[in-house]
Scaffold this motif. Structure first.
Motif, mmCIF file in Angstrom:
data_model
loop_
_atom_site.group_PDB
_atom_site.id
_atom_site.type_symbol
_atom_site.label_atom_id
_atom_site.label_comp_id
_atom_site.label_asym_id
_atom_site.label_seq_id
_atom_site.Cartn_x
_atom_site.Cartn_y
_atom_site.Cartn_z
ATOM 1 N N GLN A 34 7.534 -8.262 2.573
ATOM 2 C CA GLN A 34 7.090 -7.119 2.934
ATOM 3 C C GLN A 34 7.881 -6.006 2.009
ATOM 4 O O GLN A 34 8.966 -6.181 1.780
ATOM 5 C CB GLN A 34 7.689 -6.863 4.438
ATOM 6 N N ARG A 51 3.364 -2.692 1.756
ATOM 7 C CA ARG A 51 2.529 -3.780 1.332
ATOM 8 C C ARG A 51 3.081 -5.186 2.124
ATOM 9 O O ARG A 51 4.386 -5.364 2.414
ATOM 10 C CB ARG A 51 2.813 -4.182 -0.180
ATOM 11 N N GLY A 52 2.133 -5.890 2.498
ATOM 12 C CA GLY A 52 2.568 -7.250 3.079
ATOM 13 C C GLY A 52 1.762 -8.332 2.606
ATOM 14 O O GLY A 52 0.743 -8.201 2.022
ATOM 15 N N GLU A 53 2.559 -9.361 2.113
ATOM 16 C CA GLU A 53 2.107 -10.458 1.452
ATOM 17 C C GLU A 53 2.431 -11.918 2.111
ATOM 18 O O GLU A 53 3.652 -11.857 2.442
ATOM 19 C CB GLU A 53 2.335 -10.599 0.250
ATOM 20 N N ARG A 54 1.482 -13.013 2.325
ATOM 21 C CA ARG A 54 1.991 -14.075 2.785
ATOM 22 C C ARG A 54 1.122 -15.277 2.442
ATOM 23 O O ARG A 54 -0.372 -15.100 2.472
ATOM 24 C CB ARG A 54 1.912 -14.057 4.255
ATOM 25 N N SER A 72 -4.181 -17.638 0.611
ATOM 26 C CA SER A 72 -3.424 -16.566 1.361
ATOM 27 C C SER A 72 -4.366 -16.779 2.853
ATOM 28 O O SER A 72 -3.819 -15.872 3.924
ATOM 29 C CB SER A 72 -3.954 -15.114 0.796
ATOM 30 N N ASN B 65 -1.488 -2.061 2.530
ATOM 31 C CA ASN B 65 -2.370 -3.249 2.147
ATOM 32 C C ASN B 65 -1.540 -4.712 2.284
ATOM 33 O O ASN B 65 -0.502 -4.696 2.532
ATOM 34 C CB ASN B 65 -2.416 -3.119 0.669
ATOM 35 N N ASN B 67 -2.435 -9.187 2.772
ATOM 36 C CA ASN B 67 -3.596 -10.463 2.932
ATOM 37 C C ASN B 67 -4.272 -10.284 4.192
ATOM 38 O O ASN B 67 -3.692 -9.908 5.180
ATOM 39 C CB ASN B 67 -2.894 -11.634 2.747
#
Lengths: 450, 461
Positions: A34, A51-54, A72, B65, B67
């Motif tokens: 995050q 921004r969120g990413e997993r 993802s 933003n 996934n």
């Protein structure tokens, strides 16, 4: 709404899909991040990014063949598809008997890389840091007229690794950073400066110092003149030295050594640098920006002296290359993201502080060039070691600045550069990418100009 | 994602104020195969799916933003973006979406995803064999194949609702040659916004031969001498020069901030009359080609410099409005993780009228650049540098000994005003351009050029 699986549930599902598919040696890697970014312009917040990413990366070792897939999509079907794709990929690659999946349980050390609360900070607090950087740059010199960009960023990242062979471990880390690129204007001439720093916790970030240093980078270039083609001693401040050190790192990669792509092949025990130079890779440095308890394939990280007083002592390895060299992995399988397989790379990679005072090391030289910026660092070919870069600098006489120069090149070979380090400063500084160096004096480099 | 769902997301995004909202969604499928040290070492495949919601409110932009797997994830991003809008002021309604189809100049005859992996592996092996058989001094070869299929959707509160599919293929060969203690590498790549049809065996063999030739030639070459020389840039060298020396300086965002040497100079002479510079996002099959940019604006051919006179900048929505210029379809982003920024697509210096052979024979003593590598520019001062990966000394109008390890540096507007011969030929090169931490696939092109005096970086004996 589809049920969002927790990170541990994702790992469990992936491991069980691997087991049902009969994959006996496989690895699952998950990363969740995050982050928040704020950009400012003229005293106002201009851009806010959340921004969120997993995502998940799965490596399957089918006999002696390795496959890799990432996704993802962490719904149950997405995880299963990722496992299946990884198995499919393992049937495409060719066997290598030295490939391994980690099987030794990990003891996760506390390296002071996580500080709670960073990610929950209010937008206004984040903006205030970027604004303080901008203000410091503007206040440092009346010739600072505008900015390309000023920004603050923080992130909280969770990394989990698990293998079908018994390894399961995780760690959390936080990072924050601020940078600015101010423009100095004088008599119609404009010059840009840049400076950025990173830290594991906010208390270690100094907005005023970042702004002031960036401003100095810009104003130091004002009044730049062309410069004659010549050979001169060259001074690299810690940040310029870090840039070149980054280009040297691939020479230590065991993968490059084994494949004949490194000038350091067969050089262990030999002199590869001036005796004043000691180079260390330390993934266990407390609070280091590249510190981590284990690497991208689940091996404990280490602290290693790679060059000891000019003599090459070893290489950076992962499990595969360590097997080929009949040694154990140094824990340098670095992983940029869940979507990329690990590659050998340095962690906190630095030249140890020396004994010379950075201010006086040039005073005894009649003429020298202090480099203030380098263009085209990304084009240095670590295979040949040859570099030829665009540069700006300050021409020095007896250590005192005479005038800035621009439109020049500096050229040499990375191995010659290491041998030509004749003074090493006491002022070791670590930069935002984990590289560290004190001020270095290079006895001589070719300068291209008019 | 349906237009109705997109409308719903945009309404949520604007629910706390703001004057413009946009949804960018993408699904990116990739496959990468790497042959290194004689064996297929990496086979990597993956899916990256995500979205970004942008809300602008006066001078402030918020962007959330992440996934996403379904519409609920997108709605939660929209809520997150709206939540960061402070002092929203007057509420704006999102327009009804008006879906339309754009014409594609990047037709795909063979979708790479439909090609059996064995055929791709066979190409890698062929290239490896060719490179290794080229010369005994070749000691190592790395060959890689990458396919990238990016499905994109852009919807915004002005009613735009458009999709694009960018299929890109990338085949690269990197060869290492050794002579005594000296190592050198040679590189060649074949890349485009096209399907698998672009990778015929002849193309692969040529790329492998070129890379091997470059490595072997460089390992035997003398270091380039540092100094100022007359330089002939062959059309074969590609277009890194135009990309670095001019292209970046024409990006509208940098010009609005007064950061470029070209700021405020539209209508002024900024280059020799021999120079016309064009950016063409529709150039068929080229690496920087797409049907639309990443804000949904159709790509186009834009004349940036016409016979030496600056005509316009490379722009996105916001900067075209602020600068009062036509929107050029140059808003690009690496992925949903980033806001779009102004940047190049396929950029070129147009053909001139000189015979390339005569350009070479006109130079008594100089340097001939046969291939350029990467480069970088400081747009504020205009100073740029680019790498030369293959070059020769020119003596009496003829190619003499090869040189290695050189860089060319100069200042954009100055160099562009000094070019005094422009050939009738045209050559392309491809690369990945970096700006503000984002990568973008691009192509560059130029004819053969003569530069009377420029600094060539190298070593002094």
């Amino acid at each position: 709404m589809t049920q969002r699986l927790s990170n541990d549930e994702v790992i469990d599902r992936a491991l069980s899909a691997l087991r049902s598919a009969g994959a006996r040696t496989a690895e699952v890697f998950l990363r969740e991040a995050q982050s928040g970014t704020v950009e400012t312009k003229d005293g106002e917040i201009e851009v806010v990014i959340a921004r969120g990413e997993r995502g998940l990366g799965v490596r399957v070792l089918d006999g002696e063949r390795m496959g890799f897939a990432h996704s993802s999509d962490l719904a149950a079907a997405g995880i299963e598809a990722c496992v299946e794709q990884s198995r499919r990929m393992s049937r495409i690659t060719e066997p290598d008997a030295d490939l391994r999946i980690a099987s030794r349980a990990l003891d996760v050390a506390d390296l002071a890389i996580y500080h709670a609360g960073l990610e929950r900070r209010a937008l206004a607090d984040r903006g205030a840091i970027a604004l303080a950087v901008e203000k410091a740059a503007r206040g440092a010199d009346p010739r600072i007229t505008h900015f390309r960009k000023t920004s603050y960023l923080d992130a909280e990242v969770t990394t989990i690794i698990a293998t079908t062979t018994g390894v399961r471990a995780s760690y959390r880390e936080t990072t924050c950073g601020a940078m600015t690129s101010p423009v100095a204007t004088s008599n119609g001439e404009r010059q840009i400066g840049y400076h950025g720093e990173g830290a594991r916790r906010l208390e270690d970030l100094d907005p005023a110092a970042i702004g002031a240093r960036a401003a100095k980078r810009a104003t130091d270039k004002l009044g730049a003149k062309p410069f004659a083609t010549q050979k001169l001693p060259v001074v690299l401040d810690p940040w310029m030295a870090q840039s070149l050190l980054g280009a040297i790192a691939p020479l230590f990669s065991a993968d490059n050594v084994l494949k004949g792509r490194s000038l350091f092949a067969n050089k262990v025990g030999s002199k590869v640098a001036n005796e004043r130079v000691t180079i260390v890779d330390d993934a266990r440095r407390k609070g280091g920006l590249r510190s981590a308890p284990f690497d991208g394939e689940g091996t404990p990280t280490t602290t290693r002296t790679l060059v000891d007083k000019g003599v090459l002592r070893g290489y950076l390895t992962n499990m595969k290359t360590a097997n080929k060299m009949s040694t154990s992995s140094s824990g340098n399988a670095r992983r940029g993201s869940y979507a990329s397989p690990s590659r050998i790379g340095p962690s906190n990679f630095y030249i140890q502080a020396g004994v010379d005072d950075p201010k006086t090391m040039v005073a005894r030289l009649d003429r020298a060039l202090a480099v203030t910026s380098l263009l085209n660092l990304h084009t240095i070919d670590p295979v040949s070691g040859e570099f030829s870069l665009g540069a700006t600098g300050t021409f020095l006489e007896k250590g005192a600045p005479v005038h800035p120069v621009q439109g020049i090149t500096i050229a040499g070979n990375l191995t010659d550069l290491l041998s030509s380090v004749v003074s090493v400063g006491t002022d070791l500084v670590f930069g935002p990418s984990g590289l560290g160096s004190p001020t270095l004096l290079i006895s001589e480099l070719s300068i291209g100009g008019t | 994602m349906s237009a109705r769902d997109a409308e719903r997301a945009l309404r949520t995004a604007l629910s706390r104020g703001g004057d413009f909202a946009e949804l960018f969604w993408e699904r990116h499928e990739t496959l990468q195969l790497v042959l290194d040290d004689g064996r297929i070492e990496d086979a990597i495949t993956g899916v990256d799916q995500g979205a970004g919601i942008r809300v602008t409110n006066g001078e402030r932009t918020t962007y959330a933003n992440g996934n996403v797997t379904d519409v609920d994830d997108i709605m939660s991003l929209a809520g997150r973006a709206a939540g960061s809008v402070s002092d929203g002021g007057e509420l704006h309604e999102a327009a009804r979406l008006a879906p339309d189809e754009l014409e594609r100049t990047h037709p795909v005859a063979i979708d790479p995803r439909s090609v059996p992996v064995e055929r791709k592996v066979a190409l890698l092996k062929k290239a490896n064999e060719v490179a290794r058989a080229f010369d005994p001094r070749v000691i190592q070869a790395t060959v890689s194949y990458a396919e990238s299929c990016q499905d994109v959707l852009v919807s915004n509160s002005d009613g735009t609702h458009r999709t694009d599919l960018r299929v890109r293929v990338n085949f690269a060969v990197n060869v290492v040659a050794k002579r005594g203690e000296v190592l050198e590498s040679g590189f060649e790549a074949v890349r485009g916004t096209r399907g698998f049809e672009m990778l015929g065996e002849d193309v692969i063999v040529e790329a492998a031969t070129t890379a091997a030739h470059r490595a072997v030639q460089n390992v035997g070459a003398e270091p380039a001498p540092a100094g100022t020389y007359t330089v002939v840039l062959s059309s074969e060298a590609g277009g890194t020069l135009i990309h670095e020396s001019v292209g970046h300086g024409l990006e509208a965002d940098l010009n609005l901030k007064g950061l470029s040497v070209y700021s405020g100079r539209i209508g002024e002479k900024v280059a020799s009359e021999l120079i016309t510079v064009v950016d063409d996002g529709r150039d068929p099959g080229q690496r920087g080609t797409a049907a639309m940019d990443d804000e949904g604006t159709p790509t186009q051919r834009t004349v940036l410099i016409e016979k030496g006179v600056l005509r316009t900048y490379l722009s996105d929505r916001r900067h075209s409005e602020k600068l009062g210029i036509k929107r050029s379809g140059n808003a690009r982003r690496e992925s949903f993780r980033y806001l779009p920024i102004c940047r190049m697509t396929n950029t070129m210096i147009e053909r001139g009228e000189s015979d390339p052979d005569q350009i070479l024979s006109s130079v008594k003593d100089g340097v001939f650049v046969k291939k350029m590598g990467g480069g970088q520019v400081d747009v504020v001062s205009g100073n740029f540098a680019f790498e030369i990966t293959e070059c020769f000394r020119i003596r009496d109008g003829k190619l003499a000994e090869p040189l290695r390890g050189a860089t060319l540096v100069g200042q954009g507007p100055k160099l562009m005003s000094e070019i005094d011969m422009v050939g009738w030929d045209l050559g392309y090169s491809t690369g990945t351009c970096g700006k503000d931490g984002q990568g973008a696939p691009v192509a560059d092109a130029q004819p053969t050029l003569r530069i009377p005096k420029v600094v060539v970086g190298g070593k002094l004996k």
